[in-house]
Design a protein around this motif. Structure first.
Motif, PDB file in Angstrom:
ATOM      1  N   GLN A 215      52.237  53.335  34.604  1.00  0.00           N
ATOM      2  CA  GLN A 215      52.354  53.221  36.059  1.00  0.00           C
ATOM      3  C   GLN A 215      52.065  54.565  36.711  1.00  0.00           C
ATOM      4  O   GLN A 215      52.568  55.601  36.268  1.00  0.00           O
ATOM      5  CB  GLN A 215      53.753  52.745  36.460  1.00  0.00           C
ATOM      6  CG  GLN A 215      54.049  51.297  36.076  1.00  0.00           C
ATOM      7  CD  GLN A 215      55.430  50.858  36.552  1.00  0.00           C
ATOM      8  OE1 GLN A 215      56.442  51.269  35.991  1.00  0.00           O
ATOM      9  NE2 GLN A 215      55.465  50.021  37.577  1.00  0.00           N
ATOM     10  N   GLU A 216      51.258  54.547  37.757  1.00  0.00           N
ATOM     11  CA  GLU A 216      51.017  55.799  38.470  1.00  0.00           C
ATOM     12  C   GLU A 216      52.251  56.160  39.288  1.00  0.00           C
ATOM     13  O   GLU A 216      53.074  55.308  39.607  1.00  0.00           O
ATOM     14  CB  GLU A 216      49.761  55.709  39.331  1.00  0.00           C
ATOM     15  CG  GLU A 216      49.694  54.569  40.304  1.00  0.00           C
ATOM     16  CD  GLU A 216      50.246  54.951  41.659  1.00  0.00           C
ATOM     17  OE1 GLU A 216      50.390  56.138  41.953  1.00  0.00           O
ATOM     18  OE2 GLU A 216      50.551  54.020  42.426  1.00  0.00           O
ATOM     19  N   GLY A 217      52.387  57.441  39.616  1.00  0.00           N
ATOM     20  CA  GLY A 217      53.658  57.952  40.108  1.00  0.00           C
ATOM     21  C   GLY A 217      53.999  57.668  41.544  1.00  0.00           C
ATOM     22  O   GLY A 217      55.161  57.815  41.932  1.00  0.00           O
ATOM     23  N   THR A 218      53.072  57.253  42.375  1.00  0.00           N
ATOM     24  CA  THR A 218      53.375  57.089  43.795  1.00  0.00           C
ATOM     25  C   THR A 218      53.824  55.681  44.164  1.00  0.00           C
ATOM     26  O   THR A 218      54.720  55.505  44.985  1.00  0.00           O
ATOM     27  CB  THR A 218      52.144  57.459  44.653  1.00  0.00           C
ATOM     28  OG1 THR A 218      51.052  56.602  44.302  1.00  0.00           O
ATOM     29  CG2 THR A 218      51.746  58.898  44.411  1.00  0.00           C
ATOM     30  N   SER A 219      53.197  54.644  43.566  1.00  0.00           N
ATOM     31  CA  SER A 219      53.553  53.270  43.928  1.00  0.00           C
ATOM     32  C   SER A 219      53.798  52.375  42.724  1.00  0.00           C
ATOM     33  O   SER A 219      54.138  51.208  42.897  1.00  0.00           O
ATOM     34  CB  SER A 219      52.445  52.648  44.796  1.00  0.00           C
ATOM     35  OG  SER A 219      51.219  52.639  44.090  1.00  0.00           O
ATOM     36  N   GLY A 220      53.611  52.917  41.532  1.00  0.00           N
ATOM     37  CA  GLY A 220      53.890  52.134  40.330  1.00  0.00           C
ATOM     38  C   GLY A 220      52.766  51.207  39.910  1.00  0.00           C
ATOM     39  O   GLY A 220      52.983  50.292  39.121  1.00  0.00           O
ATOM     40  N   LYS A 221      51.568  51.437  40.400  1.00  0.00           N
ATOM     41  CA  LYS A 221      50.443  50.581  40.015  1.00  0.00           C
ATOM     42  C   LYS A 221      50.026  50.878  38.578  1.00  0.00           C
ATOM     43  O   LYS A 221      49.973  52.033  38.157  1.00  0.00           O
ATOM     44  CB  LYS A 221      49.250  50.803  40.946  1.00  0.00           C
ATOM     45  CG  LYS A 221      49.487  50.366  42.381  1.00  0.00           C
ATOM     46  CD  LYS A 221      48.340  50.798  43.279  1.00  0.00           C
ATOM     47  CE  LYS A 221      48.660  50.465  44.740  1.00  0.00           C
ATOM     48  NZ  LYS A 221      47.663  51.031  45.664  1.00  0.00           N
ATOM     49  N   THR A 222      49.716  49.833  37.843  1.00  0.00           N
ATOM     50  CA  THR A 222      49.142  49.970  36.513  1.00  0.00           C
ATOM     51  C   THR A 222      47.615  50.002  36.640  1.00  0.00           C
ATOM     52  O   THR A 222      47.079  49.715  37.718  1.00  0.00           O
ATOM     53  CB  THR A 222      49.556  48.798  35.611  1.00  0.00           C
ATOM     54  OG1 THR A 222      48.949  47.600  36.128  1.00  0.00           O
ATOM     55  CG2 THR A 222      51.067  48.632  35.573  1.00  0.00           C
ATOM     56  N   PRO A 223      46.901  50.328  35.560  1.00  0.00           N
ATOM     57  CA  PRO A 223      45.439  50.250  35.634  1.00  0.00           C
ATOM     58  C   PRO A 223      44.937  48.872  36.074  1.00  0.00           C
ATOM     59  O   PRO A 223      43.923  48.782  36.781  1.00  0.00           O
ATOM     60  CB  PRO A 223      45.011  50.581  34.198  1.00  0.00           C
ATOM     61  CG  PRO A 223      46.078  51.513  33.704  1.00  0.00           C
ATOM     62  CD  PRO A 223      47.342  50.973  34.300  1.00  0.00           C
ATOM     63  N   LEU A 224      45.652  47.805  35.699  1.00  0.00           N
ATOM     64  CA  LEU A 224      45.231  46.467  36.114  1.00  0.00           C
ATOM     65  C   LEU A 224      45.334  46.309  37.631  1.00  0.00           C
ATOM     66  O   LEU A 224      44.448  45.721  38.265  1.00  0.00           O
ATOM     67  CB  LEU A 224      46.067  45.397  35.409  1.00  0.00           C
ATOM     68  CG  LEU A 224      45.667  43.944  35.662  1.00  0.00           C
ATOM     69  CD1 LEU A 224      44.207  43.703  35.286  1.00  0.00           C
ATOM     70  CD2 LEU A 224      46.591  42.992  34.899  1.00  0.00           C
ATOM     71  N   HIS A 225      46.418  46.818  38.225  1.00  0.00           N
ATOM     72  CA  HIS A 225      46.528  46.809  39.687  1.00  0.00           C
ATOM     73  C   HIS A 225      45.327  47.534  40.322  1.00  0.00           C
ATOM     74  O   HIS A 225      44.736  47.052  41.296  1.00  0.00           O
ATOM     75  CB  HIS A 225      47.812  47.501  40.141  1.00  0.00           C
ATOM     76  CG  HIS A 225      49.063  46.708  39.946  1.00  0.00           C
ATOM     77  ND1 HIS A 225      49.857  46.838  38.832  1.00  0.00           N
ATOM     78  CD2 HIS A 225      49.680  45.780  40.729  1.00  0.00           C
ATOM     79  CE1 HIS A 225      50.908  46.035  38.930  1.00  0.00           C
ATOM     80  NE2 HIS A 225      50.823  45.371  40.081  1.00  0.00           N
ATOM     81  N   LEU A 226      44.990  48.701  39.776  1.00  0.00           N
ATOM     82  CA  LEU A 226      43.908  49.501  40.349  1.00  0.00           C
ATOM     83  C   LEU A 226      42.562  48.793  40.209  1.00  0.00           C
ATOM     84  O   LEU A 226      41.726  48.834  41.115  1.00  0.00           O
ATOM     85  CB  LEU A 226      43.860  50.871  39.675  1.00  0.00           C
ATOM     86  CG  LEU A 226      45.100  51.754  39.885  1.00  0.00           C
ATOM     87  CD1 LEU A 226      44.977  53.045  39.085  1.00  0.00           C
ATOM     88  CD2 LEU A 226      45.301  52.067  41.367  1.00  0.00           C
ATOM     89  N   ALA A 227      42.340  48.155  39.066  1.00  0.00           N
ATOM     90  CA  ALA A 227      41.091  47.418  38.864  1.00  0.00           C
ATOM     91  C   ALA A 227      40.978  46.270  39.861  1.00  0.00           C
ATOM     92  O   ALA A 227      39.889  45.992  40.386  1.00  0.00           O
ATOM     93  CB  ALA A 227      41.017  46.889  37.433  1.00  0.00           C
ATOM     94  N   VAL A 228      42.104  45.593  40.140  1.00  0.00           N
ATOM     95  CA  VAL A 228      42.106  44.506  41.124  1.00  0.00           C
ATOM     96  C   VAL A 228      41.809  45.070  42.516  1.00  0.00           C
ATOM     97  O   VAL A 228      41.007  44.510  43.270  1.00  0.00           O
ATOM     98  CB  VAL A 228      43.457  43.760  41.110  1.00  0.00           C
ATOM     99  CG1 VAL A 228      43.538  42.777  42.283  1.00  0.00           C
ATOM    100  CG2 VAL A 228      43.642  43.026  39.786  1.00  0.00           C
ATOM    101  N   GLU A 229      42.451  46.184  42.863  1.00  0.00           N
ATOM    102  CA  GLU A 229      42.225  46.793  44.180  1.00  0.00           C
ATOM    103  C   GLU A 229      40.769  47.220  44.366  1.00  0.00           C
ATOM    104  O   GLU A 229      40.243  47.181  45.482  1.00  0.00           O
ATOM    105  CB  GLU A 229      43.147  47.997  44.370  1.00  0.00           C
ATOM    106  CG  GLU A 229      44.541  47.639  44.822  1.00  0.00           C
ATOM    107  CD  GLU A 229      45.279  48.834  45.379  1.00  0.00           C
ATOM    108  OE1 GLU A 229      46.104  48.643  46.282  1.00  0.00           O
ATOM    109  OE2 GLU A 229      45.036  49.967  44.915  1.00  0.00           O
TER     110      GLU A 229
END
Length: 356
Positions: free
Chosen positions: A252-266
Motif C-alpha cells: 500500500q502506498e503511504g498517502t491513501s493506501g492504494k495498492t498497485p491494482l488500485h493504481l492500475a485501475v486509476e
C-alpha cells in the motif's frame, strides 16, 4: 594551446599555469591544490628540481568562470582535472593504486562546494573512464558520499543511465538503499526513468555486504514504493522484474493506501490490471477509506475494467467509509449495473445472484 570545454587544457583560463602535463580544471575549489603558481610577467618560470611548495592563491586572481551543478540534469561541462587518466585529457596511463602521487590522492578525495566528490563529477559530465578509475581506487565509504542533494554516485549513474558505472559501484559493495532528498533510492529512479538494465544491475549482487539488502517495499517521501512507480508508468517488464525479486504485489502506498491494482485501475490500464490479477493481486484490497479497485473502476465509469474485476471475483457489496458499495456508485449507469448483482443476500460471504 586551448581545447574545447570538457576535453582538455585551457591556457591561462583561470590566471595560472600548472606543471608539465597538468591542465586547468576550471573548478574554482581545485585551485587550492599544490602546484599552481603565477610567474612574473616576462620572466621564464624556472624548472624546479623537486615538487614546488604550496602557495596560496593570489587575492587578485579572477573567480572561476562556472560553477558545477550537482542536481539531476546538469548540463555544464567541466575542464579536465589535473593528472588523471587519459579520459581527462592527459596522455599518461592510469597508475597503479600504490603508485599514486600525493597530488593524485588529493584529487581523488576532492569534494566540491556542493558536496560532490570526483566520482559525482565524472558521472555528471559523462566521463565513465574517470568514474571507473576513481571507483577502483577509492574505499567504499567514499563512494557512498551523499552530496547536498543527498545523491550518491549510484543515484547519478542510474539517473544518467550509465550501467557500466552502476555495475562497478555495485561490485564495490555500495549501499543501494540510500535515499536522496526526495526519498528516492537508485531503484526508484530506475523505475521512474524506466531503465530496465540499470534496475537489473541494482537487483543483482545486493547480498554483499548483507546489511545492504535491497528493501523493495521502501517508500519515497510521496509514499511510493518501486512497484507503485512502475505500475503508474505501465511498465510490465519492470513490474515483472520487481515481483520476481520479491516485491509485495499488494504493498500500500503511504498517502491513501492504494495498492498497485488500485493504481492500475486509476490509470485505466487494462493490461496492467490483468497482469497484476494473474500474478495474485488481492482483488478486494481496500484503501484507507475502504474503497476497493472495483469502487474506483465504477467511479471512473470503466465498464471494461469493472468486468475484469468482477470476473476475477471482486465483491460488489463491500462498503467504503461512506457506506457505499460499488452498486451504489454505479446507480444510473446501465453498462456498469449489468455487471453487478442486485441482491444483498450472501452465503458464506459471497453474494447470491438472482437469475431470471
Amino acid at each position: 594551446m586551448a581545447r574545447a570545454a570538457g576535453g582538455g587544457c585551457r591556457k591561462e583560463a583561470a590566471g595560472w599555469e600548472g606543471d608539465e602535463g597538468q591542465c586547468d580544471s576550471g573548478i574554482e575549489s581545485l585551485r587550492s591544490l599544490p602546484g599552481g603558481r603565477d610567474a612574473p610577467a616576462g620572466v621564464e618560470p624556472p624548472v624546479p628540481a623537486e615538487e614546488p611548495p604550496e602557495e596560496k592563491r593570489p587575492a587578485d586572481e579572477p573567480p572561476a568562470e562556472e560553477r558545477l551543478d550537482s542536481s539531476y540534469g546538469s548540463g555544464a561541462l567541466p575542464e579536465a582535472l589535473p593528472r588523471l587518466p587519459p579520459a581527462c585529457g592527459t596522455e599518461e596511463p592510469p597508475p597503479a593504486a600504490k603508485g599514486l602521487s600525493r597530488r593524485q590522492l588529493e584529487a581523488l578525495n576532492f569534494v566540491s562546494e556542493d558536496g560532490d566528490t570526483l566520482v559525482h563529477l565524472a558521472i555528471i559530465h559523462c566521463a565513465p573512464d574517470v568514474a571507473l578509475f576513481c571507483i577502483a581506487h577509492l574505499p567504499r565509504e567514499m563512494l557512498e558520499t551523499q552530496n547536498d542533494f543527498f545523491q550518491t554516485p549510484l543515484h547519478l549513474a542510474v539517473y544518467l543511465e550509465q550501467p557500466v558505472v552502476v555495475e562497478a559501484l555495485m561490485r564495490k559493495g555500495v549501499n543501494p538503499g540510500l535515499q536522496d532528498r526526495n526519498g528516492n533510492t537508485p531503484l526508484h529512479l530506475a523505475c521512474e526513468q524506466q531503465y530496465l538494465y540499470c534496475a537489473q544491475q541494482l537487483l543483482q549482487g545486493t547480498a554483499e555486504p548483507p546489511e545492504h539488502h535491497q528493501d523493495l517495499q521502501l517508500q519515497n517521501w510521496q509514499g511510493l514504493a518501486c512497484l507503485h512507480i512502475s505500475t503508474l508508468k505501465g511498465n510490465i517488464e519492470m513490474m515483472s522484474l520487481l515481483l520476481q525479486s520479491g516485491a509485495n504485489i499488494d504493498v500500500q502506498e503511504g498517502t491513501s493506501g492504494k495498492t498497485p491494482l488500485h493504481l492500475a485501475v486509476e490509470c485505466c490500464n487494462r493490461r496492467a490490471v490483468q497482469f497484476l490479477l494473474l500474478n495474485g493481486a488481492y482483488v478486494d484490497a481496500q484503501m484507507y477509506n475502504g474503497c476497493t479497485p472495483l469502487h474506483l473502476a465504477v467511479c471512473h465509469r470503466d465498464a471494461a475494467i469493472a468486468s475484469i474485476l468482477s470476473h476475477s471475483g471482486a465483491d460488489t457489496l463491500l462498503r467504503n467509509m461512506e457506506n457505499e458499495t460499488a452498486q451504489d456508485l454505479a446507480d444510473g449507469n446501465d453498462d456498469l449495473l449489468a455487471l453487478l448483482p442486485f441482491d444483498d443476500l450472501k452465503i458464506s460471504g459471497k453474494p447470491v445472484v438472482c437469475s431470471e
